[in-house]
Design an enzyme around this catalytic site. Structure first.
Site, short mmCIF file in Angstrom:
data_model
loop_
_atom_site.label_atom_id
_atom_site.label_comp_id
_atom_site.label_asym_id
_atom_site.label_seq_id
_atom_site.Cartn_x
_atom_site.Cartn_y
_atom_site.Cartn_z
N HIS A 1 0.32 12.41 4.64
CA HIS A 1 -0.64 11.34 4.35
C HIS A 1 -2.03 11.84 4.71
O HIS A 1 -2.39 11.95 5.88
CB HIS A 1 -0.29 10.09 5.16
CG HIS A 1 -1.00 8.84 4.73
ND1 HIS A 1 -2.35 8.64 4.92
CD2 HIS A 1 -0.54 7.73 4.10
CE1 HIS A 1 -2.67 7.46 4.45
NE2 HIS A 1 -1.61 6.88 3.93
N HIS B 1 -3.62 10.34 -2.37
CA HIS B 1 -3.89 10.58 -0.95
C HIS B 1 -2.63 10.92 -0.15
O HIS B 1 -2.74 11.24 1.04
CB HIS B 1 -4.53 9.33 -0.34
CG HIS B 1 -3.58 8.19 -0.22
ND1 HIS B 1 -3.09 7.51 -1.31
CD2 HIS B 1 -3.00 7.63 0.86
CE1 HIS B 1 -2.26 6.57 -0.90
NE2 HIS B 1 -2.19 6.63 0.41
N CYS C 1 0.87 -1.17 0.00
CA CYS C 1 0.00 0.00 0.00
C CYS C 1 0.91 1.23 0.00
O CYS C 1 2.00 1.19 -0.55
CB CYS C 1 -0.98 -0.02 1.17
SG CYS C 1 -0.19 0.01 2.78
#
Length: 635
Positions: free
Chosen positions: A558, A543, A404
């Protein structure tokens, strides 16, 4: 096996998405509605080829890279199986089960042979081109075996059907249970054919003899309907309520994604009685729910029989057939009362079991970021990938590599073989053992490149990297340079409340595995650069943004937590990777209403990822306006 079934279930999501439209076209084109054969043919083209579509979808879903070559292998497997098996016994019809077998075989063979190497004179047939060839050969053998085995299965089902037809209320309940339980194999059609088109006999007023539960009911037989009535509460109320329960239990950040699907397939079930879109959405992901569904169908059939309800359908037990055949029915209003009751039962049972057993129904799966496609050719990164694999227990211990924003997400055979100290020596910031077979390694913003390098090495057995001197060693680390940010050089990137890093509701950030920093409870709509520097990383999902200050400090912002799963929705990117920025330049616009509705938290960590032993000092707390300086310093 459970994980394998989940993968099959996920693979079916693409073909399932086409079914509601196909079902509506098929039903609307019938003679008792619009009477347009063209519409029925359009919808029937999908429904009648469902087995082939499943073969393609499952094969592509099982392929490690979702390549179209696997889809072709699944289609070839299905065509070979269905065409070859009827030469042994022309009465065999395996239905959807043939597609499921073909998809599994095609997908597994693709993973086994997609990179096979041949001598130069046969090289054309190597790699992915070999997969359809080997698939055809394997499925020929499978067809030969099933050609002799499957008739025995069908004989057993025929015998069961004869008992069902003569066992009263128990037989009706057993028929309802088996009708749903056998749906994944396609064998329910065997029982349906006997019950619907052969069971019983009735002579009409004109002297015509009709056979089968459906034909007798539509012809006015007062004894027909017990084997049809109990389906209405399930298809019109029960399964739509199950879809509602799956939506209610979906992860918050996934509800917007699965909500449209659940509404569509629930409405299709209610209106037309076509339930496969709902059933296939959970039968493989959560088999226990499917067994419960089959049992409840049997109970509904028995209750309808006990209440002497007699209703039927010409197509399926949906609202359209309920209304069209209302005048032929006995006690049809009781079906609506039953339906409301079964809707409540389905919702509460499904909701309870999904939460209690943590079942991975749609919207609750462990979704990770999409694979990257970075071209990794750097020798230092290749060496790091080699040692990372070795620290994870070697290539034989690694089953799957994914990632991720900042973490490697790994499926391993034995988490106890993972050398945490060795991983940290390669540059990992932290290690989390999720279970005996799942491990996450915190890498940082370069995780995408490391993951790709590892995948390349795993495909070739992780051979030691070769050097001119024949030695294998990690490349020396770069000398640690002093990095600093004086208080006046760092500005608040967005309006909001500064909170300690330890209060960020995410273990990786809160424990400082990614580095020192602080959190922001944001109130502004635009994220600005906090320093003069360069944008070094912009994630595809928008993001998170990485910036390197002109003094060498690397900063990761983040936006929100678990927002990688939003796939870029709610964000408008205003910069690009490599772009030079000044303090205060706009980086990102954010739709906080969407983020808060679809992500676990809007808290935004600001992480300084390369400080080493240097200390970050957070100089302000509480509400701070964007652009305010003297927020932090690094010396």
């Amino acid at each position: 096996m459970y994980s394998f079934l989940q993968r099959i279930g996920k693979s079916l999501m693409f073909p399932i998405a086409t079914l509601p439209a196909a079902a509506l076209l098929l039903r609307l084109g019938q003679d008792d509605l619009l009477g347009i054969p063209f519409l029925s043919a359009a919808g029937g083209g999908i429904i009648s080829n469902l087995a082939l579509i499943f073969a393609i979808g499952i094969a592509m879903g099982l392929a490690h890279d979702s390549n179209g070559g696997a889809a072709l292998a699944g289609a070839i497997a299905y065509l070979v199986l269905t065409e070859a098996i009827v030469t042994i016994n022309e009465t065999i019809d395996m239905g959807v089960f043939a597609g499921i077998i073909s998809g599994i075989v095609g997908g597994l063979l693709y993973n086994k042979f997609y990179d096979v190497k041949f001598p130069q004179w046969l090289a054309f047939f190597g790699g992915r081109r070999f997969v359809p060839i080997i698939t055809a050969g394997v499925m020929t053998l499978v067809a030969a075996v099933l050609g002799y085995v499957w008739p025995t299965v069908q004989l057993g089902l025929d015998a069961t059907g004869e008992w069902i037809l003569n066992a009263g209320m128990l037989g009706v309940g057993t028929y309802g249970f088996l009708n749903r339980l056998l749906l994944p194999t396609g064998l329910h059609h065997v029982i349906n054919t006997i019950v619907w088109f052969d069971f019983g006999e009735f002579t009409t007023a004109s002297g015509e003899i009709v056979r089968g539960e459906i034909n007798r009911f539509l012809s006015g037989d007062p004894t027909a309907g017990p084997f049809l009535s109990g389906f209405f509460p399930i298809m019109m109320f029960g399964l739509p309520a199950a879809a509602l329960a799956m939506y209610a239990t979906a992860k918050k950040e996934r509800k917007a994604v699965v909500g449209g699907m659940f509404f569509s397939i629930g409405f299709t079930s209610f209106l037309t009685g076509i339930t496969e879109p709902i059933e296939f959405s959970f039968m493989f992901l959560s088999p226990i729910l499917y067994v419960v569904h089959a049992l409840l169908t049997g109970v509904s059939m028995m209750i309808a029989y006990a209440l002497d309800i007699r209703h039927g359908f010409g197509f399926s037990a949906g609202a359209i057939d309920y209304v069209l055949n209302y005048g032929l029915a006995e006690n049809p209003l009781l079906l609506l009362v039953m339906g409301l009751g079964f809707g409540a039962v389905y919702f509460f049972i499904f909701y309870f079991l999904i939460i209690k057993l943590d079942l991975k129904t749609p919207g609750r799966e462990d979704e990770d970021a999409e694979d990257g496609n970075a071209d990794v050719g750097d020798q230092g990164l290749d060496v790091r990938a080699y040692h990372t694999i070795e620290a994870l227990g070697g290539s034989e211990n690694i089953k799957a590599v994914d990632y991720c924003t900042t973490r490697l997400r790994l499926s391993v055979k034995d988490a106890d073989q993972v050398d945490e100290k060795g991983l940290k020596q390669t540059g990992a910031m932290g290690v989390m053992r999720i279970s005996k077979t799942n491990v996450q390694v915190v890498i940082g913003t370069t995780v995408e490149f490391l993951a790709d390098a590892m995948k390349k090495r795993l495909s070739s057995g992780n051979q030691p990297p070769a050097y001119a001197d024949g030695q294998v060693a990690i490349t020396p680390e770069e000398p640690v340079l002093s990095k600093e940010i004086i208080a006046g050089d760092f500005a608040m990137p967005i309006d909001g409340e500064i909170i300690p890093l330890a209060d960020v509701p995410d273990e990786v950030f809160a424990k400082g595995m990614m580095g020192q920093g602080f959190g922001i409870i944001p109130k502004g709509e635009t994220l600005h650069s906090p320093v003069d520097g360069r944008v070094v990383s912009v994630f595809p999902t928008k993001h998170a943004i990485g910036i390197e200050s002109d003094t060498g400090v690397e900063i990761l912002i983040h936006v929100g937590l678990d927002t990688v799963k939003l796939n870029g929705e709610g964000f408008k990117l205003l910069v690009e990777q490599g772009q030079l920025v000044e303090r205060g330049d706009e980086l990102l616009r954010i739709d906080w209403a969407f983020i808060e509705a679809n992500a676990p938290s809007a808290v935004t960590p600001v992480i300084f990822t390369n400080l080493g032993e240097q200390q970050l000092h957070v100089l302000k707390q509480g509400n701070v306006r964007q652009g305010t300086v003297d927020v932090v310093e690094v010396r």
